[in-house]
Structures are given as structure tokens and as C-alpha cells.
Design a protein around this motif. Structure first.
Motif, PDB file in Angstrom:
ATOM      1  N   ASP A 120      38.280  27.383  29.590  1.00  0.00           N
ATOM      2  CA  ASP A 120      38.651  28.041  28.339  1.00  0.00           C
ATOM      3  C   ASP A 120      37.831  29.305  28.103  1.00  0.00           C
ATOM      4  O   ASP A 120      37.656  29.738  26.964  1.00  0.00           O
ATOM      5  N   ARG A 121      37.337  29.895  29.164  1.00  0.00           N
ATOM      6  CA  ARG A 121      36.524  31.111  29.038  1.00  0.00           C
ATOM      7  C   ARG A 121      36.771  32.011  30.235  1.00  0.00           C
ATOM      8  O   ARG A 121      37.246  31.574  31.284  1.00  0.00           O
ATOM      9  N   ASP A 122      36.412  33.278  30.083  1.00  0.00           N
ATOM     10  CA  ASP A 122      36.558  34.243  31.165  1.00  0.00           C
ATOM     11  C   ASP A 122      35.285  34.287  32.008  1.00  0.00           C
ATOM     12  O   ASP A 122      34.175  34.167  31.479  1.00  0.00           O
ATOM     13  N   CYS A 123      35.452  34.466  33.312  1.00  0.00           N
ATOM     14  CA  CYS A 123      34.289  34.568  34.192  1.00  0.00           C
ATOM     15  C   CYS A 123      34.265  35.883  34.964  1.00  0.00           C
ATOM     16  O   CYS A 123      33.270  36.179  35.638  1.00  0.00           O
ATOM     17  N   VAL A 124      35.337  36.666  34.892  1.00  0.00           N
ATOM     18  CA  VAL A 124      35.386  37.998  35.492  1.00  0.00           C
ATOM     19  C   VAL A 124      36.005  38.938  34.473  1.00  0.00           C
ATOM     20  O   VAL A 124      37.047  38.628  33.880  1.00  0.00           O
ATOM     21  N   VAL A 125      35.348  40.082  34.253  1.00  0.00           N
ATOM     22  CA  VAL A 125      35.874  41.112  33.371  1.00  0.00           C
ATOM     23  C   VAL A 125      35.890  42.431  34.139  1.00  0.00           C
ATOM     24  O   VAL A 125      34.884  42.810  34.748  1.00  0.00           O
ATOM     25  N   LEU A 126      37.028  43.098  34.136  1.00  0.00           N
ATOM     26  CA  LEU A 126      37.165  44.405  34.775  1.00  0.00           C
ATOM     27  C   LEU A 126      37.433  45.448  33.695  1.00  0.00           C
ATOM     28  O   LEU A 126      38.319  45.273  32.852  1.00  0.00           O
ATOM     29  N   ILE A 127      36.665  46.520  33.729  1.00  0.00           N
ATOM     30  CA  ILE A 127      36.825  47.631  32.798  1.00  0.00           C
ATOM     31  C   ILE A 127      37.514  48.762  33.547  1.00  0.00           C
ATOM     32  O   ILE A 127      36.993  49.258  34.557  1.00  0.00           O
ATOM     33  N   GLY A 128      38.681  49.173  33.091  1.00  0.00           N
ATOM     34  CA  GLY A 128      39.459  50.175  33.814  1.00  0.00           C
ATOM     35  C   GLY A 128      39.033  51.604  33.530  1.00  0.00           C
ATOM     36  O   GLY A 128      38.273  51.892  32.603  1.00  0.00           O
ATOM     37  N   GLY A 129      39.501  52.513  34.382  1.00  0.00           N
ATOM     38  CA  GLY A 129      39.304  53.937  34.171  1.00  0.00           C
ATOM     39  C   GLY A 129      38.071  54.537  34.796  1.00  0.00           C
ATOM     40  O   GLY A 129      37.776  55.728  34.577  1.00  0.00           O
ATOM     41  N   ALA A 130      37.328  53.795  35.597  1.00  0.00           N
ATOM     42  CA  ALA A 130      36.130  54.338  36.238  1.00  0.00           C
ATOM     43  C   ALA A 130      36.523  55.152  37.466  1.00  0.00           C
ATOM     44  O   ALA A 130      37.545  54.889  38.105  1.00  0.00           O
ATOM     45  N   PRO A 131      35.714  56.141  37.843  1.00  0.00           N
ATOM     46  CA  PRO A 131      36.023  56.909  39.050  1.00  0.00           C
ATOM     47  C   PRO A 131      35.925  56.085  40.327  1.00  0.00           C
ATOM     48  O   PRO A 131      36.591  56.382  41.324  1.00  0.00           O
ATOM     49  N   ARG A 132      35.122  55.030  40.301  1.00  0.00           N
ATOM     50  CA  ARG A 132      34.965  54.139  41.442  1.00  0.00           C
ATOM     51  C   ARG A 132      34.390  52.818  40.956  1.00  0.00           C
ATOM     52  O   ARG A 132      33.903  52.712  39.827  1.00  0.00           O
ATOM     53  N   LYS A 133      34.446  51.803  41.805  1.00  0.00           N
ATOM     54  CA  LYS A 133      33.933  50.495  41.395  1.00  0.00           C
ATOM     55  C   LYS A 133      32.428  50.536  41.204  1.00  0.00           C
ATOM     56  O   LYS A 133      31.699  51.126  41.999  1.00  0.00           O
ATOM     57  N   ARG A 151      45.351  41.372  30.008  1.00  0.00           N
ATOM     58  CA  ARG A 151      44.849  42.721  29.713  1.00  0.00           C
ATOM     59  C   ARG A 151      44.691  42.897  28.205  1.00  0.00           C
ATOM     60  O   ARG A 151      45.516  42.427  27.433  1.00  0.00           O
ATOM     61  N   GLU A 152      43.632  43.611  27.846  1.00  0.00           N
ATOM     62  CA  GLU A 152      43.382  43.856  26.428  1.00  0.00           C
ATOM     63  C   GLU A 152      42.433  45.044  26.291  1.00  0.00           C
ATOM     64  O   GLU A 152      41.317  45.028  26.826  1.00  0.00           O
ATOM     65  N   ASP A 153      42.880  46.093  25.610  1.00  0.00           N
ATOM     66  CA  ASP A 153      42.046  47.257  25.286  1.00  0.00           C
ATOM     67  C   ASP A 153      41.367  47.855  26.519  1.00  0.00           C
ATOM     68  O   ASP A 153      40.159  48.122  26.520  1.00  0.00           O
ATOM     69  N   GLY A 154      42.145  48.064  27.580  1.00  0.00           N
ATOM     70  CA  GLY A 154      41.601  48.711  28.763  1.00  0.00           C
ATOM     71  C   GLY A 154      40.741  47.834  29.633  1.00  0.00           C
ATOM     72  O   GLY A 154      40.010  48.342  30.492  1.00  0.00           O
ATOM     73  N   ARG A 155      40.827  46.527  29.419  1.00  0.00           N
ATOM     74  CA  ARG A 155      40.049  45.596  30.237  1.00  0.00           C
ATOM     75  C   ARG A 155      40.970  44.499  30.764  1.00  0.00           C
ATOM     76  O   ARG A 155      42.002  44.185  30.173  1.00  0.00           O
ATOM     77  N   LEU A 156      40.555  43.913  31.884  1.00  0.00           N
ATOM     78  CA  LEU A 156      41.246  42.758  32.445  1.00  0.00           C
ATOM     79  C   LEU A 156      40.290  41.582  32.393  1.00  0.00           C
ATOM     80  O   LEU A 156      39.157  41.660  32.885  1.00  0.00           O
ATOM     81  N   TYR A 157      40.752  40.484  31.813  1.00  0.00           N
ATOM     82  CA  TYR A 157      39.956  39.281  31.693  1.00  0.00           C
ATOM     83  C   TYR A 157      40.542  38.211  32.616  1.00  0.00           C
ATOM     84  O   TYR A 157      41.756  37.978  32.606  1.00  0.00           O
ATOM     85  N   CYS A 158      39.683  37.568  33.392  1.00  0.00           N
ATOM     86  CA  CYS A 158      40.123  36.584  34.379  1.00  0.00           C
ATOM     87  C   CYS A 158      39.375  35.275  34.157  1.00  0.00           C
ATOM     88  O   CYS A 158      38.157  35.280  33.953  1.00  0.00           O
ATOM     89  N   ARG A 159      40.109  34.174  34.218  1.00  0.00           N
ATOM     90  CA  ARG A 159      39.464  32.869  34.076  1.00  0.00           C
ATOM     91  C   ARG A 159      40.031  31.891  35.098  1.00  0.00           C
ATOM     92  O   ARG A 159      41.185  32.011  35.521  1.00  0.00           O
ATOM     93  N   CYS A 160      39.219  30.929  35.470  1.00  0.00           N
ATOM     94  CA  CYS A 160      39.676  29.888  36.378  1.00  0.00           C
ATOM     95  C   CYS A 160      40.634  28.966  35.644  1.00  0.00           C
ATOM     96  O   CYS A 160      40.397  28.627  34.475  1.00  0.00           O
TER      97      CYS A 160
END
Length: 320
Positions: A45-58, A32-41
């Protein structure tokens, strides 16, 4: 050729904690970093999924596609003639490469990023003894459960998104961004590949009344790993699933698990490979082959676009 592979997807979500648990359970390294979640396999050495938090829905925020920088100016010009437009990077994202919206308003980032290192081949290739063709002798194919490591996602293979006009999406992504139509089922679902050395599809479109994210698909080693990883994630998530099965289009084995917001996550292996698109002939399949060649019954909401539904999805598997 402009686009060579799918690189990442970014979603806006209500709850980062739910995303952190789901993708962690799925085998990803997360931070987690600055309201985001970074996911990597694991192993990348890189992220392939980024989630931005705080939205009313996906909601799908944008897709990132790996692209040849030499073709970006041409892609921008062609996109304008096909109903897309060049735009600036969203706040908090680097203004590199090329940012576009497609004809339906979906945001796409064409990024000049290096190719991933080649995957390490499995130590023991998957071998099947068939009638009249015995290729595995003198050893058991299966280890005891306690000796078997749980499969981990190796790389992001493809993303499927919803489109209100599949034919127009195919036109835009093939003519402006350089993909090839690999196969389709009428005007309901279509699959696109890169022009060289590509999985059968790196980007696909399913018909809906609006844009949205359907699933991201992650490669594992073999059918046993699809079964193991899918069963393990299903047990941990407690949500819907579809699988174990095999697709007609692409030929890959699959197991889909529903994420906390109603979209899907796929483990796959053994997909068709298109080394030279010029030698490939697309097929227009009947609807009976649009989803699977064999497998369990399809969940009722498997192709439901919760991003345009009036009611949001809840984690219990029903609309609120």
C-alpha cells in the motif's frame, strides 16, 4: 539502532513514459501525478520507486530509509561530525523525519514509517531433490507454462549506489545511521545491513568517481521466479542483462536487467539473513568473489556510473 530497512528510491529521469513502460513491464503498479511516476509492488500500500520527469539525464535524487524516530537527533549530530549535514526537504517533498546529505553530497531521507506487513509464505515451498536427500516426491516441480503465473516483485530489498570513497561511506552509514558492515571486497564494494532482523544487505556501495544509482533489488519467491521474471523483462525491454546467477556475497540468486538510463534492476531470492548483527563476522572477500560465485560474463558497463560520465547513456546500449 536508527535505520531498519531501505524504504524507497527517487530518480530524476528524462522521460516518464520510458520509466512507466519499464516498471510496468517489471510487474509494478504505476501511476502518474504532477510530473512524477509512482511505482509500488503489487500487494503493498505504498510506493517504493519515484521517478521525477523532465531531467536532462538520469540522476539519483535521494534515498529513503526507514528509521526509528527516537534516534534521529543522534543521527543528525553524528552526521555533522562525519562530513554530512542536516538539510531541508527538497521542494515537493514532505519535511518529516530527517533529511541529510552524506559526505559525498548524496541526499538521504530518514523516514518514520511503519514496518511493512509480513509477506505471505509461498503455498509450495521451493524443494530440491539432492543426492541422498529426496524431499519432493509424488509430484512434479514444474507446471506447464500456460499454468504458471509470471512472478511479481514483492518488496524492495536493497539499493546499491556509487561512492567515490567506499570506506568513508561505510563509516558514515554505520556510525551515524546505525547500520552494520556485513561484508566487503577490499575498498571497491561494501554491503551494509540493519542491526536486527535484516537481509544480508539493505544498502551497498560500489567505487566510482562520483555518486550515482546503480540498482534497486526486488524480492521474488524462488529461483524459478528470478529466471522467469528476468527473462520476461529482458524480452520486453530489449536492453542489457546479467544473469541468471548467484552471488557469493549475500548468497542470493539474481538476474539484472538494464533500465532505460543505463542503471540496473535486480530480481533476487534466497538472501542470507542476519537476525543479530552482534553475532555476525564481516568477511573481506577477494575481487573474484565481489560480483558472483557463478553466472554468465559480466557486461562491460555493469559497474559504469553514467551519472558522472560526460556522455549520457542511450537506450540502445551505447553512449551518445
Amino acid at each position: 539502532m536508527t535505520v531498519s530497512s531501505t524504504y524507497a528510491y527517487t530518480l530524476e529521469v528524462p522521460d516518464l513514459a520510458a520509466g512507466e513502460k519499464f516498471y510496468g513491464d517489471a510487474g509494478f503498479q504505476t501511476r502518474r501525478e504532477d510530473g512524477r511516476l509512482y511505482c509500488r509492488c503489487p500487494g503493498q500500500d505504498r510506493d517504493c520507486v519515484v521517478l521525477i520527469g523532465g531531467a536532462p539525464r538520469k540522476r539519483l535524487h535521494h534515498l529513503t530509509l526507514r528509521a526509528d524516530p527516537a534516534g534521529l537527533d543522534t543521527a543528525a549530530a553524528k552526521a555533522e561530525t562525519l562530513g554530512g549535514r542536516q538539510t531541508s526537504a527538497p521542494q515537493g517533498f514532505d519535511d518529516d523525519g530527517l533529511w541529510l546529505t552524506d559526505p559525498h553530497g548524496m541526499l538521504v531521507h530518514l523516514a518514520d514509517v511503519p514496518p511493512d506487513p509480513p509477506l505471505i509464505p509461498a503455498k509450495s515451498p521451493f524443494a530440491i531433490n539432492q543426492p541422498g536427500r529426496t524431499v519432493r516426491t509424488g509430484r512434479s516441480a514444474m507446471l506447464a507454462r500456460e499454468q504458471t503465473e509470471l512472478a511479481r516483485p514483492m518488496r524492495l530489498g536493497h539499493v546499491l549506489v556509487f561512492s567515490p570513497d567506499v570506506d568513508r561511506s561505510v563509516q558514515f552509514y554505520t556510525q551515524a545511521l546505525g547500520l552494520g558492515l556485513s561484508d566487503r571486497a577490499r575498498d571497491v564494494i561494501a554491503f551494509c545491513c540493519a542491526r536486527r532482523n535484516s537481509d544480508h544487505h539493505i544498502l551497498a556501495f560500489a567505487k566510482s568517481n562520483g555518486v550515482g544509482f546503480h540498482h534497486g533489488s526486488f524480492q521474488v519467491t524462488d529461483p524459478d521466479d528470478v529466471g522467469r521474471a528476468g527473462a520476461a523483462l529482458l524480452e520486453k525491454s530489449g536492453r542489457g542483462d546479467w544473469g541468471f546467477g548467484r552471488h557469493t556475497i549475500g548468497s542470493n540468486y539474481f538476474h539484472y536487467i538494464q533500465d532505460p538510463w543505463g542503471s540496473w534492476f535486480e530480481y533476487y531470492t534466497d538472501m542470507d539473513y542476519i537476525d543479530d548483527y552482534a553475532l555476525w563476522t564481516p568477511t573481506n572477500y577477494g575481487m573474484e568473489d565481489s560480483l558472483a560465485n557463478w553466472g554468465p560474463p559480466v557486461p562491460e558497463d555493469f559497474v559504469h556510473n553514467y551519472e558522472v560520465d560526460e556522455q549520457p547513456f542511450n537506450a540502445g546500449g551505447a553512449t551518445q
